[in-house]
Enzyme design. Structure first.
Site, PDB file in Angstrom:
ATOM      1  N   THR A  22       0.830  -1.207   0.000  1.00 61.27           N
ATOM      2  CA  THR A  22       0.000   0.000   0.000  1.00 61.27           C
ATOM      3  C   THR A  22       0.863   1.255   0.000  1.00 61.27           C
ATOM      4  O   THR A  22       2.031   1.225   0.370  1.00 61.27           O
ATOM      5  CB  THR A  22      -0.955   0.022   1.210  1.00 61.27           C
ATOM      6  OG1 THR A  22      -0.192   0.052   2.416  1.00 61.27           O
ATOM      7  CG2 THR A  22      -1.864  -1.199   1.220  1.00 61.27           C
ATOM      8  N   ASP A  23       0.256   2.364  -0.407  1.00 69.99           N
ATOM      9  CA  ASP A  23       0.972   3.638  -0.457  1.00 69.99           C
ATOM     10  C   ASP A  23       0.548   4.535   0.705  1.00 69.99           C
ATOM     11  O   ASP A  23      -0.179   4.100   1.602  1.00 69.99           O
ATOM     12  CB  ASP A  23       0.751   4.321  -1.816  1.00 69.99           C
ATOM     13  CG  ASP A  23      -0.707   4.660  -2.093  1.00 69.99           C
ATOM     14  OD1 ASP A  23      -1.531   4.698  -1.140  1.00 69.99           O
ATOM     15  OD2 ASP A  23      -1.037   4.908  -3.261  1.00 69.99           O
ATOM     16  N   GLN A  24       0.962   5.796   0.685  1.00 71.62           N
ATOM     17  CA  GLN A  24       0.638   6.723   1.758  1.00 71.62           C
ATOM     18  C   GLN A  24      -0.853   6.956   1.916  1.00 71.62           C
ATOM     19  O   GLN A  24      -1.318   7.315   2.988  1.00 71.62           O
ATOM     20  CB  GLN A  24       1.316   8.079   1.520  1.00 71.62           C
ATOM     21  CG  GLN A  24       2.774   8.099   1.866  1.00 71.62           C
ATOM     22  CD  GLN A  24       3.339   9.505   1.742  1.00 71.62           C
ATOM     23  OE1 GLN A  24       2.903  10.285   0.910  1.00 71.62           O
ATOM     24  NE2 GLN A  24       4.320   9.804   2.573  1.00 71.62           N
ATOM     25  N   VAL A  27      -3.906   2.753  -0.029  1.00 72.40           N
ATOM     26  CA  VAL A  27      -4.428   1.890  -1.093  1.00 72.40           C
ATOM     27  C   VAL A  27      -3.264   1.160  -1.759  1.00 72.40           C
ATOM     28  O   VAL A  27      -2.108   1.575  -1.661  1.00 72.40           O
ATOM     29  CB  VAL A  27      -5.235   2.682  -2.148  1.00 72.40           C
ATOM     30  CG1 VAL A  27      -6.422   3.384  -1.506  1.00 72.40           C
ATOM     31  CG2 VAL A  27      -4.374   3.683  -2.880  1.00 72.40           C
TER      32      VAL A  27
END
Length: 149
Positions: A22-24, A27
């Site tokens: 996942t990213d910041q 998601v």
């Protein structure tokens, strides 16, 4: 965790989203879908009674990705359990095409769909035909599945 479901008309592989994917924004980072496409592709080939690793080792060839199309529909998030559906769409000479759908199992939401085009290459990275055993199995799969669609 990856679980493989036996082939029906489509190959199915289950994947659970790891935190590192996942990213910041919380998601799944977009490139991870391409990794899951690979999981689906390898498991579909395995469900046909073939082995991609053996194809590389014994036949001396691989299937290089030469084109990718991806359409992102909705986000996947940490710990979501996903189903990667994979279909073999074409296999002729040195060219192979797969289609994918990534769905969230909890609600059946379509998260991503795409296609990859591959060229069969030898260890020298020069184009070659798919080995006969694989070409025959792919042709049988395509013929069998075309009659159901």
């Amino acid at each position: 965790m990856i679980e493989v479901v036996a082939e029906k008309r489509v190959g199915e592989a289950r994947v659970r989203v790891r935190y590192a994917e996942t990213d910041q924004m919380g998601v799944v980072y977009h490139s991870n879908y391409l990794i899951w496409f690979e999981v689906g592709r390898v498991e579909l080939i395995r469900s046909m009674g073939l082995d991609y690793k053996r194809m590389e080792a014994e036949e001396g060839c691989g299937i290089a990705v030469v084109e990718v199309h991806v359409r992102y529909r909705a986000p996947a998030r940490y710990d979501d359990e996903l189903m990667v559906e994979t279909r073999l769409m074409a296999a002729r000479g040195a060219v192979i095409k797969f289609r994918y759908k990534v769905l969230r199992i909890a609600d059946g939401a379509l998260l991503c769909e795409g296609e990859t085009v591959h060229v069969v290459v030898g260890k020298n990275m020069k184009k070659m035909c798919l080995p006969p055993k694989y070409a025959e199995r792919f042709a049988a799969y395509l013929a069998s599945h075309a009659s159901h669609e």
